[in-house]
Design an enzyme around this catalytic site. Structure first.
Site, mmCIF file in Angstrom:
data_model
loop_
_atom_site.group_PDB
_atom_site.id
_atom_site.type_symbol
_atom_site.label_atom_id
_atom_site.label_comp_id
_atom_site.label_asym_id
_atom_site.label_seq_id
_atom_site.Cartn_x
_atom_site.Cartn_y
_atom_site.Cartn_z
ATOM 1 N N CYS A 277 0.805 -1.235 0.000
ATOM 2 C CA CYS A 277 0.000 0.000 0.000
ATOM 3 C C CYS A 277 0.834 1.279 0.000
ATOM 4 C CB CYS A 277 -0.918 0.009 1.206
ATOM 5 S SG CYS A 277 -2.113 -1.324 1.158
HETATM 6 N N1 LIG Z 1 -2.659 -5.960 1.926
HETATM 7 C C1 LIG Z 1 -3.117 -4.895 2.540
HETATM 8 O O1 LIG Z 1 -2.764 -4.652 3.673
HETATM 9 C C2 LIG Z 1 -4.121 -3.967 1.867
HETATM 10 C C3 LIG Z 1 -4.778 -3.017 2.668
HETATM 11 C C4 LIG Z 1 -5.718 -2.186 2.106
HETATM 12 C C5 LIG Z 1 -5.971 -2.261 0.737
HETATM 13 N N2 LIG Z 1 -5.304 -3.161 -0.038
HETATM 14 C C6 LIG Z 1 -5.644 -3.214 -1.466
HETATM 15 O O2 LIG Z 1 -6.495 -4.340 -1.682
HETATM 16 C C7 LIG Z 1 -6.228 -4.903 -2.974
HETATM 17 C C8 LIG Z 1 -5.847 -6.376 -2.821
HETATM 18 O O3 LIG Z 1 -4.662 -6.456 -2.049
HETATM 19 P P1 LIG Z 1 -4.187 -7.796 -1.348
HETATM 20 O O4 LIG Z 1 -3.106 -7.404 -0.425
HETATM 21 O O5 LIG Z 1 -5.356 -8.559 -0.820
HETATM 22 O O6 LIG Z 1 -3.594 -8.584 -2.615
HETATM 23 P P2 LIG Z 1 -3.167 -10.130 -2.688
HETATM 24 O O7 LIG Z 1 -2.138 -10.224 -3.757
HETATM 25 O O8 LIG Z 1 -2.876 -10.654 -1.333
HETATM 26 O O9 LIG Z 1 -4.489 -10.871 -3.181
HETATM 27 C C9 LIG Z 1 -5.062 -10.646 -4.429
HETATM 28 C C10 LIG Z 1 -5.676 -11.942 -4.919
HETATM 29 O O10 LIG Z 1 -6.342 -11.674 -6.151
HETATM 30 C C11 LIG Z 1 -6.175 -12.803 -6.996
HETATM 31 N N3 LIG Z 1 -6.467 -12.394 -8.359
HETATM 32 C C12 LIG Z 1 -5.722 -11.630 -9.199
HETATM 33 N N4 LIG Z 1 -6.380 -11.446 -10.367
HETATM 34 C C13 LIG Z 1 -7.564 -12.093 -10.264
HETATM 35 C C14 LIG Z 1 -8.673 -12.256 -11.133
HETATM 36 N N5 LIG Z 1 -8.700 -11.688 -12.340
HETATM 37 N N6 LIG Z 1 -9.691 -13.006 -10.711
HETATM 38 C C15 LIG Z 1 -9.679 -13.590 -9.485
HETATM 39 N N7 LIG Z 1 -8.668 -13.453 -8.603
HETATM 40 C C16 LIG Z 1 -7.620 -12.711 -8.993
HETATM 41 C C17 LIG Z 1 -4.748 -13.233 -6.729
HETATM 42 O O11 LIG Z 1 -4.528 -14.577 -7.124
HETATM 43 C C18 LIG Z 1 -4.650 -13.041 -5.216
HETATM 44 O O12 LIG Z 1 -5.031 -14.209 -4.516
HETATM 45 C C19 LIG Z 1 -5.130 -4.049 -3.589
HETATM 46 O O13 LIG Z 1 -5.710 -3.046 -4.371
HETATM 47 C C20 LIG Z 1 -4.475 -3.418 -2.378
HETATM 48 O O14 LIG Z 1 -3.854 -2.189 -2.698
HETATM 49 C C21 LIG Z 1 -4.403 -4.032 0.509
#
Ligand SMILES: NC(=O)c1ccc[n+]([C@@H]2O[C@H](COP(=O)([O-])OP(=O)(O)OC[C@H]3O[C@@H](n4cnc5c(N)ncnc54)[C@H](O)[C@@H]3O)[C@@H](O)[C@H]2O)c1
Length: 438
Positions: A277
């Site tokens: 992030c």
């Molecule tokens: N990790 C954090 O602390 C956090 C906090 C707030 C916001 N975010 C935001 O949330 C979003 C997700 O982050 P995250 O950390 O959970 O990511 P992550 O990489 O842990 O998880 C994302 C998941 O999406 C899946 N994926 C990708 N493309 C796909 C598709 N087309 N169809 C189905 N599944 C698909 C991936 O395989 C993965 O399992 C991002 O935009 C991030 O900026 C993350």
């Protein structure tokens, strides 16, 4: 059904928890959310392109530290949560929550390809009455400029035939106090019907919902929060460099400053920004601002200060080794903690990787200990975590605390003869010529 009847039916299904919820993307954000919806009694399907993750969920195993295996297996056994890679099943969902990654390209431009692919899958089976919510962090305008036209290309109208909202995810991995349930949820829809539907949904699952007037405001809220952190961390990192030159202990300064009961909030220096992030999201904002003819000077400046911190860590290693008449070249330098922050296993954008790279380039033999990261592959290096006690018995020339995990034996570290570079003030209250703080 008329447009209004679509809306009413959706609200009823949410109220009675008969709404079927699909969460796309089962990572750090999507899995806790899916489990929380299931715990509240909804029927939840988790969609991911990664078969390993859907398989683990169906076996009741958690791969995200913040999701307790007991809670996960309970909702899976009760039949309220399942994982699937079959995107066609999105057709039967009443609500679809998109939680896919939003990284940067090498050029630091937004990479919306994951969002676009997920929205294509939603559009392929979109039907009247569905509520689609984007949770991935992104620039203001993504929901109404990118997602809405893709969904409307099916011939349906947003806020009338289907409902569309943005709700930023604020999860803080490793935080014991704040979780999906008690972190207030901001929601903004493309119209009032969408905002209301999204607010009702989250209202049934999280303690507090904050409604805003548009998807753009909701998108901007998340970027303000993360830019606030990036800029303040940049400011305090610069202060650490300044204090170093002036021979003042920056940690003592911050501890004293935070006794002020108003108008001050402590931020701490460190080896650089990490995670998915804070190092990334501000650049989504500066990219979009530039499209509108505006340069975000704070974001760029904080980015350049923060990204130079690994160089400063290496400078401190050099200073530490110098006291023993040693050079980085040929020395054994052990990194303590490589995850991007305390008590998590997330390596994304971890500044320890830059420290590792910079030390290796200068000829150090680098090893590491991190119980959360058993193996580390980066830029041609493959390293395995080594038990810290065993390393100390073998006396490396210098050890660098990059991540202050709670499980490390800091007493053993203090008793050893190794030179210590402490980038996190983990050895607070211990003064020794062997300890080099930021
Ligand atoms: N990790 C954090 O602390 C956090 C906090 C707030 C916001 N975010 C935001 O949330 C979003 C997700 O982050 P995250 O950390 O959970 O990511 P992550 O990489 O842990 O998880 C994302 C998941 O999406 C899946 N994926 C990708 N493309 C796909 C598709 N087309 N169809 C189905 N599944 C698909 C991936 O395989 C993965 O399992 C991002 O935009 C991030 O900026 C993350």
């Amino acid at each position: 059904m008329t447009a209004n009847a679509n809306h009413q039916a959706l609200l009823d299904r949410i109220r009675t928890k008969r709404a079927k919820i699909g969460v796309i993307g089962l990572g750090y954000v999507g899995l806790p959310l899916a489990v929380e919806f299931a715990r509240q009694g909804f029927d939840v399907s988790g969609f991911d392109v990664d078969e390993f993750k859907t398989g683990e969920i169906n076996a009741g195993r958690s791969y995200i530290p913040d999701v307790s295996p007991a809670e996960l297996s309970e909702v899976v056994k009760a039949g309220r949560l399942r994982g699937t890679t079959q995107m066609a099943d999105l057709a039967s969902m009443d609500v679809i929550d998109i939680c896919v990654p939003t990284p940067l390209r090498k050029t630091k431009d937004p990479d919306l390809s994951y969002v676009v692919r997920a929205v294509e899958a939603v559009a392929a089976t979109l039907r009247k009455g569905q509520l689609v919510i984007l949770e991935s962090t992104t620039y203001p305008g993504t929901t109404d400029e990118v997602v809405q036209p893709m969904l409307e290309s099916r011939g349906f109208k947003a806020d009338v035939d289907f409902f569309l909202a943005f709700s930023p995810e604020r999860v803080d991995p490793g935080n014991q106090k704040f979780n999906t349930r008690n972190i207030p949820k901001v929601v903004g829809g493309v119209g009032t019907a969408s905002t209301e539907a999204a607010a009702r949904l989250y209202g049934s699952t999280v303690d507090t919902v904050v409604q805003v007037s548009s998807t753009r405001v909701a998108e901007m809220v998340k970027l303000l929060e993360n830019t606030f952190r990036a800029v303040n961390i940049g400011m305090v990192n610069e202060l650490a460099l300044m204090c170093h030159k002036m021979d003042i202990d920056v940690w003592e300064v911050i501890d004293a400053a935070k006794t002020k009961p108003f108008g001050f909030m402590p931020f701490y220096p460190g080896p650089g920004l990490g995670g998915h992030c804070i190092p990334i999201d501000p650049f989504y904002l500066s990219w979009k601002a530039r499209q509108n003819g505006f340069e975000c000077r704070f974001i760029e400046l904080a980015g350049s200060v923060n990204s130079a911190m690994p160089d400063f860590v290496v400078e401190r290693v050099s200073e530490a080794l110098n006291t023993a008449r040693k050079s980085i070249n040929g020395s054994r330098v052990h990194l303590i903690g490589v995850a991007y922050k305390k008590d998590v296993n997330d390596m994304r954008e971890s500044p320890a990787l830059d420290v590792l790279e910079l030390l290796s380039k200068r000829g150090a033999r680098v090893t590491y200990s991190d119980p959360y990261v058993p193996e580390l592959r980066h830029g041609g290096h493959t390293l395995a975590s080594i038990d810290l006690t065993a390393v100390l018995a073998d006396a490396p020339d210098c050890a660098v605390i990059c991540t202050d995990h709670g499980v490390f034996d800091y007493d053993a570290l203090l008793k050893s003869d190794t030179l210590l570079v402490d980038t996190r003030n983990a050895l607070k209250n211990h003064q020794s010529p062997r300890i080099f703080r930021l």
